[in-house]
Design a protein around this motif. Structure first.
Motif, PDB file in Angstrom:
ATOM      1  N   SER A   1      -3.159  14.333 -13.439  1.00 59.08           N
ATOM      2  CA  SER A   1      -2.662  13.378 -13.150  1.00 59.08           C
ATOM      3  C   SER A   1      -1.894  13.680 -11.684  1.00 59.08           C
ATOM      4  N   ARG A   2      -1.539  14.835 -11.522  1.00 55.96           N
ATOM      5  CA  ARG A   2      -1.050  15.343 -10.113  1.00 55.96           C
ATOM      6  C   ARG A   2      -2.177  15.403  -9.025  1.00 55.96           C
ATOM      7  N   ASP A   3      -3.372  15.863  -9.621  1.00 53.83           N
ATOM      8  CA  ASP A   3      -4.483  15.993  -8.638  1.00 53.83           C
ATOM      9  C   ASP A   3      -4.803  14.545  -8.073  1.00 53.83           C
ATOM     10  N   LEU A   4      -4.572  13.652  -9.243  1.00 53.90           N
ATOM     11  CA  LEU A   4      -5.267  12.284  -8.825  1.00 53.90           C
ATOM     12  C   LEU A   4      -4.115  11.553  -7.642  1.00 53.90           C
ATOM     13  N   ALA A   5      -2.904  11.892  -7.807  1.00 55.82           N
ATOM     14  CA  ALA A   5      -1.770  11.397  -7.095  1.00 55.82           C
ATOM     15  C   ALA A   5      -1.952  12.075  -5.735  1.00 55.82           C
ATOM     16  N   ALA A   6      -2.215  13.048  -5.738  1.00 52.40           N
ATOM     17  CA  ALA A   6      -2.489  13.852  -4.512  1.00 52.40           C
ATOM     18  C   ALA A   6      -3.696  13.247  -3.458  1.00 52.40           C
TER      19      ALA A   6
END
Length: 325
Positions: free
Chosen positions: A276-281
Motif C-alpha cells: 500500500s505504501r509503495d503504490l501510494a508513493a
C-alpha cells in the motif's frame, strides 16, 4: 456480537449505526520469521514460507477470519432491509455479472443525479460476493450518495485478467445507463478491498475506451501479484510470473490515474503495508492526488467496514471524493 469483535454504536440510525471493531492486536510471528522480514528489502528476499505467511492476512488475527465474513453478510442483510435497492442488475451475459444498486430518492446532485460509490469485494479472487458487500449502502444513501456492489466470476472459473475485464464492463454499463438508473456518470468513485482493491485500481488505469472514473479508494490491497506465485493462494488462480505482472497496477503506467485514497489497517502483515505504501508513493510520483494512511486498531478484514461511515477517517475521505465537483 461475533467472536473477537466489539460492537460500537455511533449514534446514527439503528440500521447504519453499528460498526465492528477488532480488538487491538499485534501481528506476531516466529523469531526467525521476524528476522527474515527485517532483513528483506523486497519481496524477492523472502522464501516461499515467508511469502505464504506475509500474504495470508489472517495470520495477524490468529488464522480465523470467518467472524468477519459473517459480519459482512449480516451487516449487508441489515443494509438491504433498511435501504431499498435494485438487486441483481445484469451488466453482462455471465451468471456472475450482476450488481446491486442503491440510489437515494430525490436527492439533488448534478443535473438531479446522485454521485455513485462502486464497491468491489475482496476474497483473494476466490470468495465472497455482492451479497456480502452492501454493508455501506445505507450510510451512502443517507448522505445522498448512490452505492453499487459488484459481483464478478471467481477463480478457478475465471482468470484475474478476466475479472478485471468484467469489472471494467460493469463500470461501462453503469456509465452508459447512468441517467436511467439515477446516477451521475461524471461522479463515479470505485472502491475495493484486498483483491477488490487490485481490481478497482485496474479499472482506473487510463486506457483508451474504458469508462472514466472520478476517483479511487483502495483499502488493504495487493498491487503486485507475483509474490503469490508458488504459494497456496495461487493454486486456484494459476498465475504465472508473466500473467501476474500484467495485472499488477504497481507495475503499469500510472500517469493520468484519478485522485486516490490508499489505506490499510494497523494490524496487517508487513508486506500488505509495504504494498500500500509503495503504490501510494508511485501514484504521487506520477502526479496523482493521493491521500494515504493507516487506520489504528483495524485489521485487514474490518478496516473496510469504515468505507462510508462518516464517523471514520476513511468514510470522510470517501464522502469528500464523492461530493467534490
Amino acid at each position: 456480537t461475533f467472536k473477537g469483535l466489539q460492537r460500537a454504536d455511533s449514534g446514527l440510525p439503528r440500521c447504519i449505526g453499528v460498526s465492528w471493531i477488532a480488538r487491538r492486536a499485534k501481528c506476531r510471528g516466529a523469531p526467525d520469521m521476524k528476522a527474515k522480514l527485517a532483513a528483506a528489502t523486497t519481496w524477492r528476499d523472502l522464501d516461499v514460507r515467508a511469502r505464504e505467511r506475509e500474504y495470508s492476512p489472517s495470520s495477524c488475527i490468529g488464522g480465523n477470519y470467518q467472524p468477519f465474513v459473517q459480519a459482512y453478510a449480516q451487516l449487508s442483510r441489515e443494509a438491504r432491509d433498511c435501504t431499498p435497492g435494485r438487486l441483481g442488475l445484469a451488466y453482462g451475459p455471465g451468471a456472475a455479472q450482476r450488481l446491486d444498486l442503491f440510489v437515494p430518492p430525490g436527492e439533488p446532485g448534478r443535473a438531479g443525479l446522485a454521485p455513485l460509490l462502486v464497491f468491489i469485494h475482496g476474497g483473494y479472487w476466490q470468495e465472497l460476493s455482492k451479497d456480502d458487500s452492501s454493508f455501506a449502502a445505507t450510510h451512502c444513501v443517507t448522505q445522498g450518495f448512490a452505492f453499487a456492489a459488484l459481483d464478478y466470476t471467481l477463480a478457478p472459473h475465471a482468470s484475474v485478467a478476466q475479472m478485471v475485464a468484467e469489472c471494467c464492463g460493469a463500470l461501462s454499463w453503469l456509465h452508459a445507463n447512468a441517467a436511467t438508473v439515477g446516477i451521475d456518470s461524471q461522479r463515479i468513485v470505485v472502491a475495493g478491498s484486498s483483491a477488490g482493491a487490485q481490481l478497482a485500481a485496474m479499472t482506473a488505469l487510463p486506457h483508451a475506451g474504458r469508462a472514466p472514473v472520478k476517483a479511487v479508494v483502495l483499502v488493504s490491497g495487493i498491487y503486485e501479484l507475483e509474490p503469490l506465485v508458488g504459494t497456496s493462494i495461487n493454486e486456484a488462480l494459476a498465475l504465472t510470473p508473466e500473467a501476474a505482472r500484467l495485472v499488477s497496477p504497481s507495475l503499469l503506467p500510472l500517469q493520468g490515474f484519478p485522485p486516490t485514497v490508499v489505506c490499510w489497517g494497523e494490524v496487517e502483515t508487513a508486506e500488505f503495508k509495504r504494498q500500500s505504501r509503495d503504490l501510494a508513493a508511485q501514484l504521487e510520483r506520477a502526479g496523482t492526488q493521493c491521500e494515504s494512511f493507516e487506520v489504528a486498531q483495524r485489521n485487514h478484514f474490518d478496516v473496510i467496514l469504515d468505507l462510508a461511515d462518516p464517523a471514520s477517517r476513511l468514510g470522510r475521505a470517501v464522502a469528500a471524493l464523492l461530493g467534490a465537483n
